[in-house]
Design a protein around this motif. Structure first.
Motif, PDB file in Angstrom:
ATOM      1  N   ALA A 208      -1.549 -23.833   4.290  1.00  0.00           N
ATOM      2  CA  ALA A 208      -0.830 -24.173   5.517  1.00  0.00           C
ATOM      3  C   ALA A 208      -0.285 -25.593   5.440  1.00  0.00           C
ATOM      4  N   ILE A 209       0.787 -25.844   6.153  1.00  0.00           N
ATOM      5  CA  ILE A 209       1.453 -27.150   6.120  1.00  0.00           C
ATOM      6  C   ILE A 209       0.473 -28.276   6.427  1.00  0.00           C
ATOM      7  N   ASP A 210      -0.321 -28.127   7.469  1.00  0.00           N
ATOM      8  CA  ASP A 210      -1.196 -29.224   7.896  1.00  0.00           C
ATOM      9  C   ASP A 210      -2.366 -29.457   6.953  1.00  0.00           C
ATOM     10  N   GLU A 211      -2.621 -28.536   6.036  1.00  0.00           N
ATOM     11  CA  GLU A 211      -3.730 -28.689   5.092  1.00  0.00           C
ATOM     12  C   GLU A 211      -3.318 -29.422   3.822  1.00  0.00           C
ATOM     13  N   ILE A 212      -2.036 -29.620   3.612  1.00  0.00           N
ATOM     14  CA  ILE A 212      -1.562 -30.171   2.349  1.00  0.00           C
ATOM     15  C   ILE A 212      -1.716 -31.690   2.333  1.00  0.00           C
ATOM     16  N   THR A 213      -2.396 -32.181   1.318  1.00  0.00           N
ATOM     17  CA  THR A 213      -2.509 -33.618   1.072  1.00  0.00           C
ATOM     18  C   THR A 213      -1.593 -33.993  -0.083  1.00  0.00           C
ATOM     19  N   PRO A 214      -1.308 -35.284  -0.287  1.00  0.00           N
ATOM     20  CA  PRO A 214      -0.513 -35.669  -1.454  1.00  0.00           C
ATOM     21  C   PRO A 214      -1.133 -35.204  -2.767  1.00  0.00           C
ATOM     22  N   ASP A 215      -2.451 -35.273  -2.871  1.00  0.00           N
ATOM     23  CA  ASP A 215      -3.107 -34.829  -4.109  1.00  0.00           C
ATOM     24  C   ASP A 215      -2.938 -33.330  -4.310  1.00  0.00           C
ATOM     25  N   TYR A 216      -3.069 -32.555  -3.235  1.00  0.00           N
ATOM     26  CA  TYR A 216      -2.903 -31.113  -3.363  1.00  0.00           C
ATOM     27  C   TYR A 216      -1.466 -30.779  -3.741  1.00  0.00           C
ATOM     28  N   TRP A 217      -0.501 -31.443  -3.137  1.00  0.00           N
ATOM     29  CA  TRP A 217       0.905 -31.223  -3.486  1.00  0.00           C
ATOM     30  C   TRP A 217       1.130 -31.473  -4.972  1.00  0.00           C
ATOM     31  N   ASP A 218       0.634 -32.603  -5.473  1.00  0.00           N
ATOM     32  CA  ASP A 218       0.828 -32.931  -6.884  1.00  0.00           C
ATOM     33  C   ASP A 218       0.160 -31.897  -7.785  1.00  0.00           C
ATOM     34  N   GLU A 219      -1.021 -31.428  -7.369  1.00  0.00           N
ATOM     35  CA  GLU A 219      -1.724 -30.414  -8.171  1.00  0.00           C
ATOM     36  C   GLU A 219      -0.949 -29.110  -8.206  1.00  0.00           C
ATOM     37  N   ARG A 220      -0.329 -28.742  -7.092  1.00  0.00           N
ATOM     38  CA  ARG A 220       0.480 -27.517  -7.066  1.00  0.00           C
ATOM     39  C   ARG A 220       1.712 -27.636  -7.963  1.00  0.00           C
ATOM     40  N   MET A 221       2.314 -28.813  -8.004  1.00  0.00           N
ATOM     41  CA  MET A 221       3.447 -29.015  -8.910  1.00  0.00           C
ATOM     42  C   MET A 221       2.988 -28.925 -10.369  1.00  0.00           C
ATOM     43  N   ALA A 222       1.822 -29.490 -10.654  1.00  0.00           N
ATOM     44  CA  ALA A 222       1.282 -29.422 -12.018  1.00  0.00           C
ATOM     45  C   ALA A 222       0.943 -27.993 -12.414  1.00  0.00           C
ATOM     46  N   THR A 223       0.483 -27.215 -11.447  1.00  0.00           N
ATOM     47  CA  THR A 223       0.087 -25.829 -11.717  1.00  0.00           C
ATOM     48  C   THR A 223       1.281 -24.900 -11.862  1.00  0.00           C
ATOM     49  N   ASN A 224       2.323 -25.146 -11.085  1.00  0.00           N
ATOM     50  CA  ASN A 224       3.411 -24.177 -10.986  1.00  0.00           C
ATOM     51  C   ASN A 224       4.746 -24.608 -11.571  1.00  0.00           C
ATOM     52  N   LEU A 225       4.875 -25.876 -11.958  1.00  0.00           N
ATOM     53  CA  LEU A 225       6.181 -26.348 -12.429  1.00  0.00           C
ATOM     54  C   LEU A 225       6.097 -27.247 -13.658  1.00  0.00           C
ATOM     55  N   ARG A 226       5.287 -28.287 -13.608  1.00  0.00           N
ATOM     56  CA  ARG A 226       5.339 -29.335 -14.618  1.00  0.00           C
ATOM     57  C   ARG A 226       5.136 -28.814 -16.037  1.00  0.00           C
ATOM     58  N   HIS A 227       4.175 -27.926 -16.232  1.00  0.00           N
ATOM     59  CA  HIS A 227       3.892 -27.434 -17.587  1.00  0.00           C
ATOM     60  C   HIS A 227       5.059 -26.663 -18.178  1.00  0.00           C
ATOM     61  N   GLN A 228       5.926 -26.099 -17.330  1.00  0.00           N
ATOM     62  CA  GLN A 228       7.078 -25.381 -17.880  1.00  0.00           C
ATOM     63  C   GLN A 228       7.954 -26.326 -18.698  1.00  0.00           C
ATOM     64  N   PHE A 229       8.188 -27.520 -18.157  1.00  0.00           N
ATOM     65  CA  PHE A 229       8.979 -28.484 -18.918  1.00  0.00           C
ATOM     66  C   PHE A 229       8.268 -28.905 -20.198  1.00  0.00           C
ATOM     67  N   PHE A 230       7.001 -29.235 -20.113  1.00  0.00           N
ATOM     68  CA  PHE A 230       6.323 -29.782 -21.281  1.00  0.00           C
ATOM     69  C   PHE A 230       6.085 -28.734 -22.365  1.00  0.00           C
ATOM     70  N   CYS A 231       5.953 -27.472 -21.983  1.00  0.00           N
ATOM     71  CA  CYS A 231       5.890 -26.423 -23.011  1.00  0.00           C
ATOM     72  C   CYS A 231       7.236 -26.282 -23.712  1.00  0.00           C
ATOM     73  N   ALA A 232       8.324 -26.352 -22.939  1.00  0.00           N
ATOM     74  CA  ALA A 232       9.657 -26.305 -23.551  1.00  0.00           C
ATOM     75  C   ALA A 232       9.854 -27.492 -24.484  1.00  0.00           C
ATOM     76  N   GLN A 233       9.431 -28.659 -24.035  1.00  0.00           N
ATOM     77  CA  GLN A 233       9.540 -29.852 -24.878  1.00  0.00           C
ATOM     78  C   GLN A 233       8.762 -29.677 -26.180  1.00  0.00           C
ATOM     79  N   ALA A 234       7.602 -29.025 -26.097  1.00  0.00           N
ATOM     80  CA  ALA A 234       6.725 -28.880 -27.262  1.00  0.00           C
ATOM     81  C   ALA A 234       7.263 -27.906 -28.307  1.00  0.00           C
ATOM     82  N   VAL A 235       8.109 -26.957 -27.897  1.00  0.00           N
ATOM     83  CA  VAL A 235       8.604 -25.961 -28.861  1.00  0.00           C
ATOM     84  C   VAL A 235      10.080 -26.111 -29.203  1.00  0.00           C
ATOM     85  N   LYS A 236      10.782 -27.015 -28.553  1.00  0.00           N
ATOM     86  CA  LYS A 236      12.225 -27.103 -28.776  1.00  0.00           C
ATOM     87  C   LYS A 236      12.559 -27.430 -30.226  1.00  0.00           C
ATOM     88  N   ASP A 237      11.749 -28.287 -30.888  1.00  0.00           N
ATOM     89  CA  ASP A 237      12.045 -28.628 -32.277  1.00  0.00           C
ATOM     90  C   ASP A 237      11.839 -27.432 -33.204  1.00  0.00           C
TER      91      ASP A 237
END
Length: 255
Positions: free
Chosen positions: A105-134
């Motif tokens: 819920a909106i009112d339950e979200i803290t900055p730390d939880y937001w960052d963790e959700r980005m790490a879980t659902n988005l950030r690794h997609q970029f870094f996996c692509a970076q790791a295999v592009k070469d």
């Protein structure tokens, strides 16, 4: 509906990396690539489910697993390097599948939880692509498939950090397509609809929800991991050689 499905000669022997491959949609993707004769490395936190998946495969299947927390980027890089060595060479297909659609819920979200959700659902997609592009550059090309979700297209509430991350996948995909296109590396986005995985059935499926889903879809049939996997196979195969920076929605026409 049963049917006969495509075989892709270009996937035979192709080394494929799949994130979140131990269960659900990811397991379906892993198994479909193995059935095509690909060599598959996959990452996940669930070692028990990964072992069960591997045990289901025919003897001699070219599959390797490494347990890793995708929020830990140094560990992800090390695991990809291990899989590369175990499979005998670089990856020319990447499927960024891993995600968690936990409700919040909106009112339950803290900055730390937001960052963790980005790490879980988005950030690794970029870094996996970076790791295999070469790997892909050295091979003269490759395919990256990033998983989004139809949830933000539907305006689904109850998980704003998840839908924000999944909508951001589109921008990431198009940036990768543009920057890596000169190397003949393609990047596309797949949006699954409500796929009937064990998690979805256990946590959120009710008769009322199922009726709403069926009424919303143009084709009312339930979707399964195989329906997404067959889309991913085509995007990883040479048959889609000039398809990049595109969006593919697999949701039965839910609008």
């Amino acid at each position: 509906m049963s049917g006969q499905f495509a075989r892709y000669p270009s996937l035979v022997g192709r080394r494929v990396l799949v994130t979140g491959g131990a269960s659900g949609i990811g397991a379906g993707i892993v198994e479909h690539f193995l059935d095509q004769g690909a060599h598959v490395g996959f990452l996940d936190l669930d070692a028990t489910a990964a072992a069960a998946l591997i045990a289901r495969q025919p003897e001699g299947a070219a599959v390797e697993f490494r347990r890793v927390d995708l929020r830990d980027i140094p560990a992800v890089r090390a695991a990809i390097a291990e899989l590369r060595d175990a499979l005998g060479g670089g990856f020319t297909a990447l499927v960024n599948n891993a995600a968690r659609d936990d409700r919040h819920a909106i009112d339950e979200i803290t900055p730390d939880y937001w960052d963790e959700r980005m790490a879980t659902n988005l950030r690794h997609q970029f870094f996996c692509a970076q790791a295999v592009k070469d790997d892909m550059i050295a091979a003269g090309g490759g395919s990256i498939v990033n998983m989004s979700s139809n949830s933000f297209l539907l305006g689904q509430g109850g998980m704003p950090a998840y839908t924000a991350a999944k909508s951001a996948v589109i921008g990431l995909t198009r940036a990768l397509a543009r920057d890596l296109g000169p190397h003949h590396i393609r990047a596309n986005t797949v949006y699954p609809g409500w796929i009937m995985t064990e998690r979805q059935l256990n946590l959120w499926m009710t008769p009322e929800a199922d009726a709403k889903r069926a009424a919303g879809q143009c084709i009312p049939d339930r979707l399964h991991p195989a329906d997404v996997a067959r889309m991913v196979l085509w995007l990883a195969a040479d048959d889609s050689a000039l398809v990049t920076a595109q969006d593919f929605i697999v949701d039965g026409g839910w609008r």
